[in-house]
Design a protein around this motif. Structure first.
Motif, mmCIF file in Angstrom:
data_model
loop_
_atom_site.group_PDB
_atom_site.id
_atom_site.type_symbol
_atom_site.label_atom_id
_atom_site.label_comp_id
_atom_site.label_asym_id
_atom_site.label_seq_id
_atom_site.Cartn_x
_atom_site.Cartn_y
_atom_site.Cartn_z
ATOM 1 N N ILE A 26 74.618 16.498 64.711
ATOM 2 C CA ILE A 26 73.277 16.523 64.066
ATOM 3 C C ILE A 26 72.577 17.634 64.989
ATOM 4 O O ILE A 26 72.822 17.933 66.117
ATOM 5 C CB ILE A 26 72.773 15.224 64.585
ATOM 6 C CG1 ILE A 26 72.452 14.594 65.684
ATOM 7 C CG2 ILE A 26 73.279 14.153 63.115
ATOM 8 C CD1 ILE A 26 71.456 13.461 65.635
ATOM 9 N N TYR A 27 71.599 18.199 64.178
ATOM 10 C CA TYR A 27 70.947 19.178 65.155
ATOM 11 C C TYR A 27 69.200 19.376 64.373
ATOM 12 O O TYR A 27 69.099 18.937 63.287
ATOM 13 C CB TYR A 27 71.356 20.444 65.270
ATOM 14 C CG TYR A 27 71.399 21.451 63.940
ATOM 15 C CD1 TYR A 27 70.632 22.542 63.925
ATOM 16 C CD2 TYR A 27 72.220 21.141 63.029
ATOM 17 C CE1 TYR A 27 70.626 23.436 62.968
ATOM 18 C CE2 TYR A 27 72.095 22.157 61.926
ATOM 19 C CZ TYR A 27 71.315 23.121 61.824
ATOM 20 O OH TYR A 27 71.485 24.163 60.929
ATOM 21 N N GLY A 28 68.365 19.865 65.091
ATOM 22 C CA GLY A 28 67.153 19.793 64.682
ATOM 23 C C GLY A 28 66.011 19.736 65.661
ATOM 24 O O GLY A 28 66.327 19.787 66.906
ATOM 25 N N TRP B 34 71.302 9.605 65.194
ATOM 26 C CA TRP B 34 70.238 10.045 64.279
ATOM 27 C C TRP B 34 69.481 8.675 63.966
ATOM 28 O O TRP B 34 68.348 8.963 63.768
ATOM 29 C CB TRP B 34 70.877 10.521 63.085
ATOM 30 C CG TRP B 34 71.782 9.799 62.002
ATOM 31 C CD1 TRP B 34 71.371 8.930 61.368
ATOM 32 C CD2 TRP B 34 73.199 9.490 62.329
ATOM 33 N NE1 TRP B 34 72.333 7.978 60.620
ATOM 34 C CE2 TRP B 34 73.420 8.409 61.490
ATOM 35 C CE3 TRP B 34 74.301 10.108 63.115
ATOM 36 C CZ2 TRP B 34 74.891 8.142 61.098
ATOM 37 C CZ3 TRP B 34 75.544 9.584 62.993
ATOM 38 C CH2 TRP B 34 75.757 8.763 62.206
ATOM 39 N N GLU C 121 65.416 8.611 64.250
ATOM 40 C CA GLU C 121 64.533 8.027 62.934
ATOM 41 C C GLU C 121 63.691 6.865 63.419
ATOM 42 O O GLU C 121 62.575 6.797 63.097
ATOM 43 C CB GLU C 121 65.403 7.707 61.845
ATOM 44 C CG GLU C 121 66.166 8.988 61.151
ATOM 45 C CD GLU C 121 67.290 8.455 60.335
ATOM 46 O OE1 GLU C 121 67.660 7.359 60.269
ATOM 47 O OE2 GLU C 121 67.865 9.232 59.855
ATOM 48 N N LYS D 238 74.355 28.366 65.247
ATOM 49 C CA LYS D 238 73.312 27.256 64.987
ATOM 50 C C LYS D 238 72.414 27.145 65.965
ATOM 51 O O LYS D 238 71.186 26.787 65.841
ATOM 52 C CB LYS D 238 74.022 25.952 64.939
ATOM 53 C CG LYS D 238 75.213 25.880 63.671
ATOM 54 C CD LYS D 238 74.103 25.741 62.662
ATOM 55 C CE LYS D 238 75.238 25.371 61.218
ATOM 56 N NZ LYS D 238 74.294 25.666 60.230
ATOM 57 N N LYS E 178 62.833 16.785 61.878
ATOM 58 C CA LYS E 178 63.695 17.676 60.684
ATOM 59 C C LYS E 178 65.088 17.567 61.410
ATOM 60 O O LYS E 178 65.333 18.163 62.611
ATOM 61 C CB LYS E 178 63.139 19.205 60.607
ATOM 62 C CG LYS E 178 63.909 19.949 59.966
ATOM 63 C CD LYS E 178 63.290 21.308 60.030
ATOM 64 C CE LYS E 178 64.199 22.387 58.946
ATOM 65 N NZ LYS E 178 63.402 23.670 58.974
ATOM 66 N N LEU E 179 65.858 17.131 60.713
ATOM 67 C CA LEU E 179 67.322 16.718 61.209
ATOM 68 C C LEU E 179 68.483 16.925 60.177
ATOM 69 O O LEU E 179 68.094 16.641 59.001
ATOM 70 C CB LEU E 179 67.475 15.349 61.740
ATOM 71 C CG LEU E 179 68.833 14.534 62.322
ATOM 72 C CD1 LEU E 179 68.277 13.501 63.059
ATOM 73 C CD2 LEU E 179 69.712 14.311 61.114
ATOM 74 N N GLN E 180 69.505 17.550 60.667
ATOM 75 C CA GLN E 180 70.675 17.985 59.586
ATOM 76 C C GLN E 180 71.923 17.544 60.312
ATOM 77 O O GLN E 180 72.427 17.472 61.610
ATOM 78 C CB GLN E 180 70.606 19.646 59.434
ATOM 79 C CG GLN E 180 69.494 19.982 58.774
ATOM 80 C CD GLN E 180 69.736 21.719 58.416
ATOM 81 O OE1 GLN E 180 70.837 21.929 57.769
ATOM 82 N NE2 GLN E 180 68.708 22.549 58.953
ATOM 83 N N HIS E 181 72.769 17.077 59.216
ATOM 84 C CA HIS E 181 73.898 16.599 59.684
ATOM 85 C C HIS E 181 75.144 17.717 59.059
ATOM 86 O O HIS E 181 74.881 18.339 58.108
ATOM 87 C CB HIS E 181 74.585 15.441 58.916
ATOM 88 C CG HIS E 181 74.044 14.199 59.205
ATOM 89 N ND1 HIS E 181 74.508 13.238 60.156
ATOM 90 C CD2 HIS E 181 72.727 13.602 59.074
ATOM 91 C CE1 HIS E 181 73.652 12.252 60.387
ATOM 92 N NE2 HIS E 181 72.594 12.521 59.791
ATOM 93 N N ILE E 182 75.944 18.174 60.079
ATOM 94 C CA ILE E 182 76.878 19.281 59.792
ATOM 95 C C ILE E 182 78.256 18.843 60.362
ATOM 96 O O ILE E 182 78.320 18.163 61.561
ATOM 97 C CB ILE E 182 76.350 20.647 60.620
ATOM 98 C CG1 ILE E 182 76.261 20.304 62.127
ATOM 99 C CG2 ILE E 182 75.172 21.236 59.764
ATOM 100 C CD1 ILE E 182 76.207 21.863 62.747
ATOM 101 N N GLU F 40 69.481 29.793 65.311
ATOM 102 C CA GLU F 40 68.801 29.288 64.408
ATOM 103 C C GLU F 40 67.961 28.389 64.815
ATOM 104 O O GLU F 40 66.720 28.404 64.426
ATOM 105 C CB GLU F 40 69.845 28.640 63.235
ATOM 106 C CG GLU F 40 69.008 28.134 62.171
ATOM 107 C CD GLU F 40 69.925 27.168 61.206
ATOM 108 O OE1 GLU F 40 69.402 26.543 60.451
ATOM 109 O OE2 GLU F 40 71.206 27.707 61.241
#
Length: 244
Positions: A238-240, A209, A213, A54, A221-225, A57
């Motif tokens: 969260i990462y982005g 997050w 926001e 991650k 650009k944010l993703q939850h994992i 990436e």
């Protein structure tokens, strides 16, 4: 359910009474500031192994934000022991900020192991007040596992926006609260009073997050994992990145 959480939190607070007493006497924060870097050195090795994919990436996009100088100017807030250094591109000019001066010796050890970077300075300061860093002076700000413990998330993001040049970016990786319907969130709530003390102000139930926001970025650009970590309580992440 809220009543059960309250009762269990009370039990955790009672069991944690010696730590609360030391905090009341003004000793606990001093102890934490001393021991936490030693813990983080060990924890970061495992975290980097489990999150390497991650991180690669995410940080593969850093070069997209190189400014007019031709060299990436990067500020890491809450740099800790410098475990992100190996993911930064060659020639990157790095400035570090952390409120705990006891990280410094570990930080310089990491720098010695990452000669591909150009180190600028280390400032002892909280992310909410980085007055040593000039306005619009950096291309990128990086923050990993920091928003969980800062006193004021809104203020630190205002500072991030201040120091970023127009078009610069804020990169983040943070553990956050799990979904409220899960058992993991239940235990995050129950254990948070002790966790907060043991891990130097870290909060398990922050919904970071939402703060991102609301911040004044032009793009987010944010993703939850669910991170592939051994510690279940901190798997929600969260990462982005966000662009000024």
């Amino acid at each position: 359910m809220a009543f059960i959480v309250f009762i269990l939190q009370l039990a955790v607070r009672i069991l944690s009474f010696p730590m609360y007493l030391l905090k009341f006497l003004g000793l606990w924060d001093w102890i934490c500031k001393k021991w936490f870097p030693y813990f983080l050195v060990r924890f970061s090795v495992t975290y980097n192994e489990q999150m390497a994919g991650k991180k690669r990436e995410l940080f593969s996009n850093l070069q997209d934000f190189v400014g007019p100088s031709g060299k990436l100017s990067l500020l890491e807030v809450g740099c800790g022991t410098g475990t992100n250094f190996k993911f930064y591109p060659p020639g990157c000019r790095v400035t570090c900020v952390d409120p705990n001066p006891n990280f410094e010796k570990f930080l310089f050890k990491s720098l010695a192991e990452n000669r591909h970077l150009q180190f600028e300075r280390f400032f002892v300061a909280a992310g909410e007040n980085m007055h040593q860093v000039a306005d619009s002076s950096v291309d990128v700000v990086v923050c990993t596992l920091v928003l969980c413990s800062v006193k004021n998330q809104e203020q630190i993001l205002r500072e991030v926006c201040r120091v970023l040049r127009p078009g610069g970016a804020f990169f983040f990786i943070e553990h956050v609260a799990d979904e409220h319907s899960t058992w993991n969130y239940f235990w995050q709530q129950v254990l948070e009073p002790a966790w907060y003390l043991v891990f130097d102000g870290c909060n398990l139930t922050r919904e970071s997050w939402k703060t991102l926001e609301r911040a004044s970025f032009s793009k987010l650009k944010l993703q939850h994992i669910q991170a592939p970590l051994s510690w279940v309580l901190v798997r929600p992440h969260i990462y982005g990145y966000a662009v000024k």
